[in-house]
Scaffold this active site. Structure first.
Site, short mmCIF file in Angstrom:
data_model
loop_
_atom_site.label_atom_id
_atom_site.label_comp_id
_atom_site.label_asym_id
_atom_site.label_seq_id
_atom_site.Cartn_x
_atom_site.Cartn_y
_atom_site.Cartn_z
CG ASP A 10 6.56 2.79 -2.00
OD1 ASP A 10 6.05 2.82 -3.15
OD2 ASP A 10 7.59 1.90 -1.75
CB ILE A 11 5.65 -2.24 0.08
CG1 ILE A 11 4.06 -2.30 0.44
CG2 ILE A 11 6.40 -3.43 0.69
CD1 ILE A 11 3.67 -3.58 -0.10
CG ASN B 87 7.19 -8.08 -7.18
OD1 ASN B 87 6.45 -9.02 -6.77
ND2 ASN B 87 6.86 -6.86 -7.45
CG ASP C 293 0.31 -9.99 -7.31
OD1 ASP C 293 0.91 -8.80 -7.72
OD2 ASP C 293 0.17 -10.58 -8.50
CD GLU D 168 6.29 -0.31 -5.31
OE1 GLU D 168 7.14 0.04 -5.14
OE2 GLU D 168 5.41 -0.70 -6.20
NE ARG E 144 -3.69 1.95 15.92
CZ ARG E 144 -4.28 3.07 16.16
NH1 ARG E 144 -3.80 4.07 16.76
NH2 ARG E 144 -5.26 3.32 15.14
#
Length: 585
Positions: free
Chosen positions: A463-464, A471, A480, A506, A526
């Protein structure tokens, strides 16, 4: 000299020294003087990633050693490790130097001597066949050729009876005597023969379905090794096994050439289709799918995914063809009816014209007003008739026109659906990775494949970090583009057999088949490192994107829902621990 601390003063003094010492004002000279004045150590040199990648890409990759070097150099560049890069390159060059020092003169002398010698079970024709095979298959690599020639001469020497010109005989290897240390090995010989026979029957013969003769030879060899009991039988078996191995190698080369030719044929076909359907945008997506498959190493996962996507499009295409046929028939009927109405209207107009001319003549010949009344009634009657015919034709044409418009609208809808289906049936519209529907299908396949082959399957959920803040501050369009950037880095970093899917918002799911849990954690770590190296650009501004991830291993009692839930819990644990980290469940 007083040590300066203000950067502006240090910069001014560096420029003054450049002029006073008459040193060329290059960036390196300026940096050296700046560090001298500031009393700081020189900064570490920037790793020349681009140049080293270019060098590695330019190296040949025709032999296994060259391919191994290319892989080692690529790993060294990814790790930004100059020492590994230098050592791998130095070892390869040293190996080349050793190859050039191979004792070719001694080997050739031994080859000539063995060629003239008499060997048990070997004729000159057999020697020539085996020598030609070694030269053909290994001529491109001197080191491999040298080793194979040594092995070939060693195999000849084991069956030698009498050396030419020496008169001395070499006794064949004697069976181990009872009571010796090798006697223990005889107890394993029957098991070894059974294992060898099993390998020939299952692992080899089953793979030669399209070559019945070689499959039969493999089964015959398996039966012979089971019944072999003497040294002579073993030698005969080894001779036949070598011939069988030569045939297998030739078959492998033929199949590789056949595969290459088929791919070239498919590539030409795809290019031809692209030229023929320039106006059909919905077909271009499918052509890109096929082109992507034939341009990369083949994998069953890529083929399965392409098959599912193409089936959907073919179904939509059949609906579109049916609607096109209906629209075409409607237009044909409209044109036919229009022509018929024109003919009827022309005929009715002609009659109307004749009758009006007759009425004109009657009006000219009329002597009183009563005669004009009769003529006027005929004119009104004929005019009404022609009006009714024209109105009926207009209504029929309008009805046909409405049907054509409805067909055209339906065609446009189908074309839009088909164009969307080309990319979006199982793939996310924004990022191009699998959507939840595609994830469910590939998840089922990967679970089945893991059970059949008894291999591991790991699942990662990422999850970002701070996506809502991104946003709100930069806008949804930038958000996006950030999702697209993350998906692109995932595809470039992961293996071809790994799967990336957008799980929602996300969140992304990553499937890692044939991967242990510790290795899966390393993979996601990585991926985090690659995401920080490959900056996301918003215009000219670099935006740092990070993610938190949870990774877990599929267990026998797990379902898709339970394993994703476990990875999701681990991801939230990573969020709570400070974000931008990977937690193993």
């Amino acid at each position: 000299m007083t040590t300066l601390t203000n950067p502006f003063e240090i910069a001014r003094e560096a420029l003054r020294l450049l002029a006073a010492r008459r040193i060329p004002p290059t960036p390196d000279n300026y940096q050296t003087l700046y560090q001298e004045i500031a009393g700081t150590k020189p900064a570490a040199e920037v790793f020349p990633e681009k140049q080293l990648r270019s060098l590695a890409a330019a190296l040949p990759k025709a032999t296994p050693e060259q391919l191994r070097l290319a892989r080692q150099l690529d790993e060294a560049v990814k790790a930004a490790n100059w020492d590994d890069y230098k050592s791998h390159l130095a070892e390869f060059v040293a190996a080349l130097a050793e190859t050039q020092k191979l004792a070719w003169s001694e080997l050739i002398s031994d080859l000539l001597r063995q060629w003239d010698a008499k060997h048990f079970g070997l004729t000159v024709a057999r020697k020539r066949e085996s020598l030609e095979h070694v030269l053909t298959s290994s001529g491109a690599n001197p080191e491999t050729l040298f080793n194979r020639l040594q092995n070939l001469l060693r195999s000849w020497g084991q069956g030698r009876e009498q050396e030419a010109g020496s008169g001395s005989e070499v006794a064949p290897p004697r069976p181990p005597e009872a009571g010796t240390a090798s006697a223990a090995g005889e107890d394993l010989l029957p098991e070894f023969r059974q294992l060898f026979a099993f390998t020939l029957e299952t692992a080899i013969a089953s793979q030669l379905i399209e070559s019945p003769q070689l499959s039969s030879d493999a089964k015959t060899l398996a039966n012979d090794i089971r019944t072999a009991s003497s040294v002579a039988q073993m030698r005969e078996f080894l001779t036949r096994l070598k011939r069988f191995a030569f045939k297998l190698e030739l078959l492998a080369e033929d199949q590789a050439e056949l595969r290459h030719s088929l791919l070239n044929l498919l590539r030409l076909l795809v290019e031809n289709i692209t030229e023929l359907v320039l106006d059909d945008r919905w077909i271009h997506g499918q052509v890109d799918v096929v082109r992507g498959i034939i341009d990369k190493p083949l994998s069953q996962r890529a083929l399965d995914d392409a098959e599912r996507r193409l089936k959907e499009v073919l179904y939509k295409q059949s609906l579109l063809k049916a609607s096109l046929f209906e629209a075409r028939e409607a237009i044909k009927h409209m044109l036919a009816g229009f022509v018929d109405h024109l003919a009827d209207f022309a005929e009715a107009t002609s009659d109307y014209h004749d009758k009006i001319e007759a009425c004109v003549e009657k009006i000219s010949a009329a002597n009183d007003i009563s005669e004009l009344g009769t003529v006027l009634g005929e004119v009104i009657k004929e005019t009404r008739t022609i009006q009714i015919n024209a109105q009926r034709s207009r209504d029929e044409l309008r009805l046909t026109q409405q049907k054509v418009r409805e067909s055209e609208t339906r065609i446009r809808e189908l074309e839009g659906e088909l164009e969307a289906t080309s990319d979006l049936v199982r793939h996310d519209q924004l990022t191009g990775v699998l959507n939840r529907r595609g994830l469910e299908e590939i998840f089922t396949k990967e679970i089945g494949r893991s059970i059949r082959h008894d291999t591991l399957l790991c699942v990662g959920l990422l999850d970002i970090d701070n996506f809502k803040k991104l946003n709100d501050s930069l806008g949804h369009d930038v958000g996006d583009q950030a999702l697209i950037h993350l998906a692109t880095v995932c595809r470039e970093t992961l293996r071809p057999q790994d799967t990336v899917a957008r799980y929602g918002g996300e969140e992304f799911i990553i499937l890692l088949p044939e991967t242990a849990l510790d290795d899966a954690t390393v993979v996601l770590t990585r991926l985090q490192r690659e995401l920080t190296r490959k900056f996301f650009l918003n215009g000219n501004d670099k935006v740092l994107i990070t993610f938190s991830a949870g990774v877990t291993q599929m267990q026998a009692e797990d379902t898709q829902a339970t394993v994703i839930k476990r990875a999701d819990d681990a991801m939230y644990e990573a969020k709570g621990a400070g974000k931008n980290r990977v937690v193993t469940a």
